[in-house]
Design a protein around this motif. Structure first.
Motif, PDB file in Angstrom:
ATOM      1  N   TRP A  65      -0.090   9.129   6.084  1.00 22.94           N
ATOM      2  CA  TRP A  65      -1.196   9.087   5.126  1.00 22.94           C
ATOM      3  C   TRP A  65      -2.512   8.879   5.867  1.00 22.94           C
ATOM      4  O   TRP A  65      -2.668   7.935   6.628  1.00 22.94           O
ATOM      5  CB  TRP A  65      -1.001   7.957   4.116  1.00 22.94           C
ATOM      6  N   HIS A  66      -3.453   9.784   5.615  1.00 25.56           N
ATOM      7  CA  HIS A  66      -4.782   9.684   6.225  1.00 25.56           C
ATOM      8  C   HIS A  66      -5.707   8.876   5.315  1.00 25.56           C
ATOM      9  O   HIS A  66      -6.743   9.357   4.862  1.00 25.56           O
ATOM     10  CB  HIS A  66      -5.359  11.085   6.457  1.00 25.56           C
ATOM     11  N   VAL A  67      -5.313   7.642   5.042  1.00 23.33           N
ATOM     12  CA  VAL A  67      -6.156   6.779   4.203  1.00 23.33           C
ATOM     13  C   VAL A  67      -7.355   6.262   4.994  1.00 23.33           C
ATOM     14  O   VAL A  67      -8.501   6.424   4.569  1.00 23.33           O
ATOM     15  CB  VAL A  67      -5.337   5.633   3.596  1.00 23.33           C
ATOM     16  N   PRO A  68      -7.154   5.643   6.174  1.00 32.79           N
ATOM     17  CA  PRO A  68      -8.324   5.204   6.936  1.00 32.79           C
ATOM     18  C   PRO A  68      -8.967   6.330   7.739  1.00 32.79           C
ATOM     19  O   PRO A  68     -10.080   6.164   8.244  1.00 32.79           O
ATOM     20  CB  PRO A  68      -7.763   4.128   7.868  1.00 32.79           C
ATOM     21  N   ASP A  69      -8.283   7.487   7.870  1.00 34.45           N
ATOM     22  CA  ASP A  69      -8.783   8.561   8.724  1.00 34.45           C
ATOM     23  C   ASP A  69      -8.630   9.929   8.043  1.00 34.45           C
ATOM     24  O   ASP A  69      -7.971  10.821   8.584  1.00 34.45           O
ATOM     25  CB  ASP A  69      -8.052   8.557  10.071  1.00 34.45           C
ATOM     26  N   PRO A  70      -9.217  10.122   6.861  1.00 34.77           N
ATOM     27  CA  PRO A  70      -9.077  11.415   6.180  1.00 34.77           C
ATOM     28  C   PRO A  70      -9.655  12.556   7.013  1.00 34.77           C
ATOM     29  O   PRO A  70     -10.624  12.374   7.754  1.00 34.77           O
ATOM     30  CB  PRO A  70      -9.861  11.219   4.880  1.00 34.77           C
ATOM     31  N   ILE A  71      -9.041  13.734   6.880  1.00 28.81           N
ATOM     32  CA  ILE A  71      -9.534  14.931   7.552  1.00 28.81           C
ATOM     33  C   ILE A  71     -10.523  15.606   6.606  1.00 28.81           C
ATOM     34  O   ILE A  71     -10.130  16.229   5.613  1.00 28.81           O
ATOM     35  CB  ILE A  71      -8.381  15.891   7.906  1.00 28.81           C
ATOM     36  N   LEU A  72     -11.796  15.476   6.892  1.00 24.79           N
ATOM     37  CA  LEU A  72     -12.847  15.993   6.010  1.00 24.79           C
ATOM     38  C   LEU A  72     -13.159  17.447   6.348  1.00 24.79           C
ATOM     39  O   LEU A  72     -13.193  17.831   7.517  1.00 24.79           O
ATOM     40  CB  LEU A  72     -14.110  15.148   6.152  1.00 24.79           C
ATOM     41  N   PHE A  73     -13.373  18.253   5.324  1.00 24.95           N
ATOM     42  CA  PHE A  73     -13.762  19.648   5.521  1.00 24.95           C
ATOM     43  C   PHE A  73     -14.821  20.021   4.485  1.00 24.95           C
ATOM     44  O   PHE A  73     -14.884  19.428   3.401  1.00 24.95           O
ATOM     45  CB  PHE A  73     -12.546  20.585   5.429  1.00 24.95           C
ATOM     46  N   HIS A  74     -15.676  20.982   4.836  1.00 24.30           N
ATOM     47  CA  HIS A  74     -16.793  21.376   3.973  1.00 24.30           C
ATOM     48  C   HIS A  74     -16.699  22.820   3.503  1.00 24.30           C
ATOM     49  O   HIS A  74     -17.318  23.173   2.493  1.00 24.30           O
ATOM     50  CB  HIS A  74     -18.118  21.151   4.705  1.00 24.30           C
ATOM     51  N   GLN A  75     -15.941  23.646   4.215  1.00 25.00           N
ATOM     52  CA  GLN A  75     -15.790  25.058   3.834  1.00 25.00           C
ATOM     53  C   GLN A  75     -14.340  25.449   3.593  1.00 25.00           C
ATOM     54  O   GLN A  75     -14.064  26.345   2.798  1.00 25.00           O
ATOM     55  CB  GLN A  75     -16.384  25.959   4.926  1.00 25.00           C
ATOM     56  N   GLY A  76     -13.425  24.831   4.279  1.00 29.14           N
ATOM     57  CA  GLY A  76     -12.021  25.176   4.129  1.00 29.14           C
ATOM     58  C   GLY A  76     -11.163  24.490   5.161  1.00 29.14           C
ATOM     59  O   GLY A  76     -11.664  23.829   6.082  1.00 29.14           O
ATOM     60  N   LEU A  77      -9.829  24.658   5.014  1.00 28.44           N
ATOM     61  CA  LEU A  77      -8.898  23.958   5.900  1.00 28.44           C
ATOM     62  C   LEU A  77      -7.590  24.736   5.987  1.00 28.44           C
ATOM     63  O   LEU A  77      -7.111  25.305   5.011  1.00 28.44           O
ATOM     64  CB  LEU A  77      -8.602  22.553   5.369  1.00 28.44           C
ATOM     65  N   ARG A  78      -7.011  24.738   7.200  1.00 28.50           N
ATOM     66  CA  ARG A  78      -5.667  25.244   7.447  1.00 28.50           C
ATOM     67  C   ARG A  78      -4.968  24.260   8.376  1.00 28.50           C
ATOM     68  O   ARG A  78      -5.570  23.775   9.341  1.00 28.50           O
ATOM     69  CB  ARG A  78      -5.724  26.640   8.078  1.00 28.50           C
ATOM     70  N   VAL A  79      -3.688  23.964   8.082  1.00 31.14           N
ATOM     71  CA  VAL A  79      -2.941  22.989   8.864  1.00 31.14           C
ATOM     72  C   VAL A  79      -1.625  23.626   9.299  1.00 31.14           C
ATOM     73  O   VAL A  79      -0.893  24.184   8.469  1.00 31.14           O
ATOM     74  CB  VAL A  79      -2.657  21.708   8.053  1.00 31.14           C
ATOM     75  N   THR A  80      -1.323  23.548  10.599  1.00 29.05           N
ATOM     76  CA  THR A  80      -0.084  24.123  11.131  1.00 29.05           C
ATOM     77  C   THR A  80       0.580  23.131  12.078  1.00 29.05           C
ATOM     78  O   THR A  80      -0.041  22.162  12.539  1.00 29.05           O
ATOM     79  CB  THR A  80      -0.344  25.440  11.886  1.00 29.05           C
ATOM     80  N   LEU A  81       1.858  23.413  12.383  1.00 33.87           N
ATOM     81  CA  LEU A  81       2.618  22.572  13.311  1.00 33.87           C
ATOM     82  C   LEU A  81       3.429  23.470  14.240  1.00 33.87           C
ATOM     83  O   LEU A  81       4.201  24.326  13.783  1.00 33.87           O
ATOM     84  CB  LEU A  81       3.557  21.649  12.535  1.00 33.87           C
ATOM     85  N   GLN A  82       3.254  23.269  15.540  1.00 37.73           N
ATOM     86  CA  GLN A  82       4.048  24.017  16.512  1.00 37.73           C
ATOM     87  C   GLN A  82       5.530  23.632  16.402  1.00 37.73           C
ATOM     88  O   GLN A  82       5.858  22.487  16.063  1.00 37.73           O
ATOM     89  CB  GLN A  82       3.561  23.714  17.930  1.00 37.73           C
ATOM     90  N   GLN A  83       6.409  24.590  16.698  1.00 40.51           N
ATOM     91  CA  GLN A  83       7.849  24.348  16.696  1.00 40.51           C
ATOM     92  C   GLN A  83       8.343  24.360  18.149  1.00 40.51           C
ATOM     93  O   GLN A  83       8.808  25.379  18.660  1.00 40.51           O
ATOM     94  CB  GLN A  83       8.546  25.415  15.861  1.00 40.51           C
ATOM     95  N   ILE A  84       8.197  23.219  18.802  1.00 44.33           N
ATOM     96  CA  ILE A  84       8.502  23.101  20.226  1.00 44.33           C
ATOM     97  C   ILE A  84       9.491  21.961  20.433  1.00 44.33           C
ATOM     98  O   ILE A  84       9.334  20.876  19.863  1.00 44.33           O
ATOM     99  CB  ILE A  84       7.226  22.851  21.048  1.00 44.33           C
ATOM    100  N   GLY A  85      10.523  22.221  21.246  1.00 40.63           N
ATOM    101  CA  GLY A  85      11.486  21.200  21.598  1.00 40.63           C
ATOM    102  C   GLY A  85      11.488  20.927  23.084  1.00 40.63           C
ATOM    103  O   GLY A  85      10.699  21.498  23.848  1.00 40.63           O
ATOM    104  N   GLN A  86      12.399  20.044  23.504  1.00 38.57           N
ATOM    105  CA  GLN A  86      12.509  19.710  24.923  1.00 38.57           C
ATOM    106  C   GLN A  86      13.972  19.503  25.280  1.00 38.57           C
ATOM    107  O   GLN A  86      14.715  18.827  24.565  1.00 38.57           O
ATOM    108  CB  GLN A  86      11.724  18.442  25.249  1.00 38.57           C
ATOM    109  N   LYS A  87      14.398  20.123  26.395  1.00 36.04           N
ATOM    110  CA  LYS A  87      15.712  19.858  26.970  1.00 36.04           C
ATOM    111  C   LYS A  87      15.516  19.616  28.453  1.00 36.04           C
ATOM    112  O   LYS A  87      14.881  20.405  29.158  1.00 36.04           O
ATOM    113  CB  LYS A  87      16.687  20.991  26.708  1.00 36.04           C
ATOM    114  N   GLY A  88      16.032  18.498  28.916  1.00 37.28           N
ATOM    115  CA  GLY A  88      15.709  18.080  30.272  1.00 37.28           C
ATOM    116  C   GLY A  88      14.218  17.859  30.383  1.00 37.28           C
ATOM    117  O   GLY A  88      13.593  17.230  29.532  1.00 37.28           O
TER     118      GLY A  88
END
Length: 368
Positions: free
Chosen positions: A308-331
């Motif tokens: 929850w971004h209660v103390p640190d909201p992500i503010l935007f004025h024109q628009g927003l897009r949010v993504t997450l990389q799909q990266i793993g680790q072995k060794g």
């Protein structure tokens, strides 16, 4: 969201004539002096109608509020299992409509809205969502509206779901609503994700507002550590590169080093879950508790995490897009991986509609 000026805001609410109201099955209109009027074997006003039944294929209206106000609290509880095949918490769809809009600003499977992903129960205690024993689901997002509000649940389960208990607490604002922002929540899923392509948590947000939270549910389809992907926030004019980019999935959700209790090659590390006001990892299981089969079987690891971004909201004025990389680790090596990923994005924006994205059908939401 309630802020640091909360005691002062109470005085301001009283000064402008705000009034506390509550909608339940016994008082569906939230009328003054009309709570608990239904009769039971104990007599009038003695717990006569505490819940409703949700017929299959029907969008049941839980609340229809006229005028200006702010919803301050949702509480619900319902079974997670019937005799029919299907996952009740994924098959029930929660929707919210603000200011006479036809398109819902909130459209999320009921369990996922309360950070219970993949049709699975999990207890959690946070600032904005609490799931208490047994299955008491609470949400404390403030949801302002200027002319009207509607809250509905559609039952897409094959049979009727009996015993939805609910309470919707809100303030009437006779002087009008001066908050221009409207609460939104959107569910998405990729099953499976495509290696090398970032998972989209939300896109197409236009206007000004604040992103205030993420719930992520991952059913792990590959071996090894799954959480090296970085969360990206493309703010306003960002195109190829984001303004905000994190350092890893568990880092964004407040953890570190794969949520393990130790870093050791000699002793097998153990995964630790936790639940805190603004970040949490309440769900880690390899046990199927769905009761969809007569055999007790293991399942692919399921993870549920929130921030929850209660103390640190992500503010935007024109628009927003949010993504997450799909990266793993072995060794010591990173690799592009593919999992079954779903999410809920929570945000406020200066318009009440939910855009063009709509919730996919039941069959494509079924948990693995």
């Amino acid at each position: 969201m309630a802020g640091a000026d909360w005691p002062g805001s109470l005085a301001a609410a009283l000064a402008r004539g705000s009034r506390s109201r509550s909608i339940t099955a016994e008082n569906p209109a939230g009328a003054a002096g009309a709570g608990g009027t239904a009769s039971s074997m104990l007599g009038e006003g003695r717990k006569g109608a505490p819940c409703v039944t949700l017929p299959p294929g029907v969008e049941t209206e839980l609340a229809a509020i006229d005028g200006a106000g702010t919803i301050t609290h949702l509480w619900m509880t319902v079974t997670d299992h019937t005799g029919a095949l299907g996952f009740v918490l994924r098959d029930l769809v929660l929707r919210a409509y603000w200011d006479d809009q036809d398109v819902p600003a909130v459209e999320v499977p009921l369990g996922d809205f309360f950070c219970n992903g993949a049709g699975q129960r999990s207890l959690l205690t946070s600032a904005l969502v609490v799931v208490a024993p047994t299955a008491g689901m609470n949400a404390y997002f403030e949801m302002p509206f200027a002319t009207a509000a509607r809250i509905t649940i559609e039952n897409q389960h094959p049979v009727a779901v009996e015993g939805l208990f609910y309470q919707i607490d809100y303030r009437q604002e006779p002087a009008g609503q001066d908050d221009p922002l409207r609460f939104h929540a959107q569910w998405r899923r990729e099953n499976p994700t495509t290696p090398g392509h970032d998972y989209t948590i939300v896109e197409g947000i236009e206007g000004a507002g604040a992103y205030i939270g993420t719930f992520l549910s991952i059913t792990q389809l590959e071996r090894y550590w799954w959480g090296e992907g970085e969360m990206k926030f493309f703010i306003d004019a960002d195109r190829e590169l984001p303004t905000i980019c994190g350092t890893g999935t568990e880092d964004y959700f407040g953890g570190a080093w794969a949520f393990q209790d130790r870093l050791s090659a000699e002793v097998e590390p153990q995964v630790l879950t936790f639940s805190a006001p603004y970040v949490g990892y309440p769900t880690y299981t390899t046990r199927d508790s769905s009761r969809q089969a007569v055999y007790a079987t293991a399942m692919m690891p399921l993870h549920g995490i929130y921030r929850w971004h209660v103390p640190d909201p992500i503010l935007f004025h024109q628009g927003l897009r949010v993504t997450l990389q799909q990266i793993g680790q072995k060794g010591a090596d990173l690799f592009e991986r593919s999992d079954d990923v779903s999410s809920v994005a929570y945000w406020y924006q200066d318009s009440p509609g939910g855009g063009s994205y709509r919730l996919p059908p039941r069959a494509t939401r079924e948990p693995r």
